[in-house]
Every structure is written in C-alpha cells, then in structure tokens.
Design a protein around this motif. Structure first.
Motif, mmCIF file in Angstrom:
data_model
loop_
_atom_site.group_PDB
_atom_site.id
_atom_site.type_symbol
_atom_site.label_atom_id
_atom_site.label_comp_id
_atom_site.label_asym_id
_atom_site.label_seq_id
_atom_site.Cartn_x
_atom_site.Cartn_y
_atom_site.Cartn_z
ATOM 1 N N THR A 11 -22.866 16.043 162.272
ATOM 2 C CA THR A 11 -23.489 17.364 162.123
ATOM 3 C C THR A 11 -24.681 17.496 163.057
ATOM 4 O O THR A 11 -24.862 18.522 163.722
ATOM 5 N N TYR A 15 -25.271 20.130 166.249
ATOM 6 C CA TYR A 15 -26.416 21.038 166.375
ATOM 7 C C TYR A 15 -27.344 20.680 167.539
ATOM 8 O O TYR A 15 -28.386 21.307 167.725
ATOM 9 N N GLU A 212 -24.237 22.609 155.867
ATOM 10 C CA GLU A 212 -23.670 23.827 156.451
ATOM 11 C C GLU A 212 -23.872 25.030 155.528
ATOM 12 O O GLU A 212 -24.159 26.143 155.998
ATOM 13 N N ALA A 213 -23.749 24.818 154.215
ATOM 14 C CA ALA A 213 -23.950 25.917 153.265
ATOM 15 C C ALA A 213 -25.392 26.421 153.299
ATOM 16 O O ALA A 213 -25.653 27.629 153.240
ATOM 17 N N MET A 215 -27.487 26.073 155.903
ATOM 18 C CA MET A 215 -27.701 26.722 157.200
ATOM 19 C C MET A 215 -27.171 28.155 157.175
ATOM 20 O O MET A 215 -27.817 29.074 157.701
ATOM 21 N N GLU A 216 -26.024 28.352 156.555
ATOM 22 C CA GLU A 216 -25.461 29.701 156.457
ATOM 23 C C GLU A 216 -26.337 30.584 155.578
ATOM 24 O O GLU A 216 -26.617 31.740 155.906
ATOM 25 N N ALA A 217 -26.810 30.025 154.439
ATOM 26 C CA ALA A 217 -27.657 30.793 153.513
ATOM 27 C C ALA A 217 -28.991 31.160 154.155
ATOM 28 O O ALA A 217 -29.591 32.182 153.814
ATOM 29 N N LYS A 219 -29.486 31.638 157.477
ATOM 30 C CA LYS A 219 -29.307 32.205 158.825
ATOM 31 C C LYS A 219 -30.217 33.406 159.066
ATOM 32 O O LYS A 219 -30.910 33.494 160.076
ATOM 33 N N GLU A 220 -30.247 34.334 158.112
ATOM 34 C CA GLU A 220 -31.035 35.555 158.320
ATOM 35 C C GLU A 220 -32.542 35.284 158.302
ATOM 36 O O GLU A 220 -33.335 36.090 158.792
#
Length: 364
Positions: A11, A15, A212-213, A215-217, A219-220
């Motif tokens: 991972t 990145y 990953e979860a 990072m997605e959460a 993102k904004e």
C-alpha cells in the motif's frame, strides 16, 4: 538482519512511500507527492494517516494481572474502568527506563499493552522474567496491525466508517470491540502527534482494506498518508519524549519529566527504591528554542559560558512553529525558563533559550 514488512508495505509503495529500514521494518519515511513538511502540516491543520504496525502488542491476563502490572510498572493501574488507557514507564532496578508504554484495561484480568517497536523483544523478555503466579504475558505483535488517524478532522473522518458506539469519547480511552469499515478493531483515542486522533488495532491482514476505506472516507477532507519523518517532527513539536533519546536505561522517568506517571506512594514497583535513594533529580529535561543560526540535533553538548551543563536529546526545525527547537537533559540548577544557553553543533556554538514545554499545544 533482513527487515520485515508490515501488511501495508504494498500500500505504501502504491501511494509513493519512500521506504527505509526502521526498528527492523521497512516503513515510509515520507511520500513522494508530499514530503515531511506537508505531511506534518496536514496533521496540524487537517488529518494524517500513519502505519504504526511496527509497534509491539502484549497481553497480560489472569487473576494476578493487575498485581503484576503494578509491580512491573511505575504508574498505578488500580481502579481503571474497562476501556481506560494509562501511560507508564517501566523501570529497571537502578531506576532507569526499560521502555515507556500504554496499558489498556480491556476488562477485569485482561490488559492490552503497547510497547515501542525497537524494544518489543527486550520488553517481552523483561516481562516474562518478572511474570508472577496468576498472570500470563503473551506477545501478539505479529498478528496485530495498527493505523493512526491523527489531526483535528480525525473524528469527522472516522465517523464516516464507524458507528458512534465504536468511537471513544474520552482521551486515553478505547472501545475494545469496535468496528471501522466493517472491520473489527480496538479503537483508542490516543496518539503521538500532539493532536486529537485515534489509533486502530486490527488483524494485520485487514490493515490494507482499512487503510483504503479511511483514505476514501477522508478524500474530501484531504486525508494525507504520513511517514516516519512527520511522526518524529510532530512528536518533537509536542515535546513527547522518545525512548532512546529523552529516556533510556540510564535516564530515570523523574529526570525526563514523567513524574505524573510515577506513583511513589505505591507499596512497590521495580526501581522504586533506587528512585527514593536518588532523591530530587539532579538533571531535568528542558525545551530549547533556537535563537541563533542552525539546528540543534541530538547529542550536542549544551553550555552556559564555558560550563557544560548537559546534552541535547532531540532536535529539528519545527514546521508548524516555523523555527528550530530541541529538547535537552541539563543540570537541574540550569533548567530555569528564560536561561540563555549555547549548543556545540559540529564545533560551532548555536544560541538557544530555555522555554516551557510543550513547544506546541493544540487548542481544545
């Protein structure tokens, strides 16, 4: 010795992590797209994500667990509630520090201990050599992954993947059977950055999916992967002591300013007699704000005039504060805030001022 890889190695490479050996592991010192300063500032102003899976995790279980911990460690673990965490040094017979660690009370007769990565094997051997009847120490480090979510936006990001009952409300507490992104975790409100944040412990194989979860959460909100470099500058700016720098087998917890975690009124703990015999510490950890030109790293001799009064233990440029800082262990009589000192940096004197610790403290 060949370095180990945490389950997040691939991972980090994905990145853009710059991988370096650290405490027997290959870990990112920084990431290509950001670098130490940007990662540091992300944690101070937004949120950062760290792989801390190299840390050690040890269970202490049994009817004698509490008594064993109280004899082994300087802090007092009596009266903790389920889910409470408590910091403590662990001393040798001479009063020096074997390591500093965090103990979580999961429930009666079951405690979860987190120790420093480089000391894990040494710590576990020390615990086993002082294991008492009715208590069992078990090293579970290889099975455990750890991810730290740190910064003022940490709770907002975590709440997108965790229900409210999985998020601990108090500092230095945990939810032992929490969930994040559907993955079973111990979620604690702790960290090593000087910011609000969480440390999540899970089955090591589940760490990449949780990373990953998160990072997605995030993102904004600009959630930023962070490496070892930012971890060190953040802890130093917050004046958090590091084993091997501000404490070691010959530096006592009282010398390094950890009196709050040394309960001298306890009947017994390893090192108590030596600390009593030593009396008031003759050395003291202080903060130095560099007023001259240069950066004071560790192991620089500290002077007032021609008198050597101590040594620096850590130092760097503090990205958020915007100037260099250092911590030092100096003679107690020279530890007064406002004192002007000089550090010998490769044969050149660099001026500094003794200042109050911590250098940085978050606004609550």
């Amino acid at each position: 010795m060949e370095e180990c890889r945490t389950s997040l190695y691939d991972t980090h490479v994905k990145y853009g992590g710059k991988m370096v050996p650290f405490a027997g592991f290959l870990l990112p010192v920084q990431y290509e797209k950001t670098g130490v300063i940007k990662e540091h500032m992300a944690v101070r102003t937004g949120c950062g994500l760290f792989d801390v899976s190299h840390m050690g995790e040890i269970l202490c279980e049994g009817e004698g667990a509490l008594a064993n911990l109280n004899a082994l460690l300087t802090n007092d673990f009596t009266g903790m509630y389920d889910g409470q965490a408590r910091y403590s040094p662990m001393c040798n017979e001479e009063g020096g520090v074997v390591d500093d660690l965090i103990v979580y009370k999961i429930r009666e007769n079951r405690y979860f201990i987190v120790v420093n990565a480089a000391n894990k094997d040494k710590d576990f051997e020390w615990m086993l050599s002082h294991q008492r009847e009715g208590a069992i120490f078990t090293d579970i480090s290889p099975k455990v992954g750890q991810i730290a979510l740190q910064g003022p936006l940490a709770q907002r990001i975590l709440s997108r993947v965790s229900a409210e009952e999985s998020i601990p409300g108090r500092y230095y507490s945990c939810v032992a059977e929490g969930k994040a992104a559907g993955i079973e975790c111990l979620i604690s409100r702790t960290g090593y950055t000087g910011e609000d944040g969480f440390e999540l412990y899970m089955d090591s194989e589940k760490a990449p999916a949780l990373w990953e979860a998160l990072m997605e959460a995030g993102k904004e909100d600009g959630l930023t992967p962070c490496g070892l470099g930012a971890r060190d500058t953040l802890r130093l700016e917050a004046a958090m002591p590091l084993y091997g720098h501000e404490m070691d087998d010959e530096i006592t917890p009282l010398e390094t300013g950890l009196k709050f975690a040394v309960k001298m009124k306890k009947e017994h703990f390893i090192g108590k007699e030596a600390l009593e015999k030593a009396g008031n510490p003759t050395r003291k950890r202080v903060g130095l704000k560099v007023t001259g030109r240069g950066i004071i790293r560790e192991e620089a001799d500290i002077y007032i005039g021609d008198e050597k009064i101590g040594k620096s233990t850590s130092g760097t440029h503090a990205p958020y504060l915007g100037y260099p800082v250092a911590m030092a262990l100096v003679q107690a009589e020279n530890a007064e805030v406002g004192s002007c000192v000089e550090a010998d940096v490769r044969g050149r004197r660099v001026e500094a001022e003794v200042v109050e610790l911590p250098f940085y403290k978050r606004q609550v």
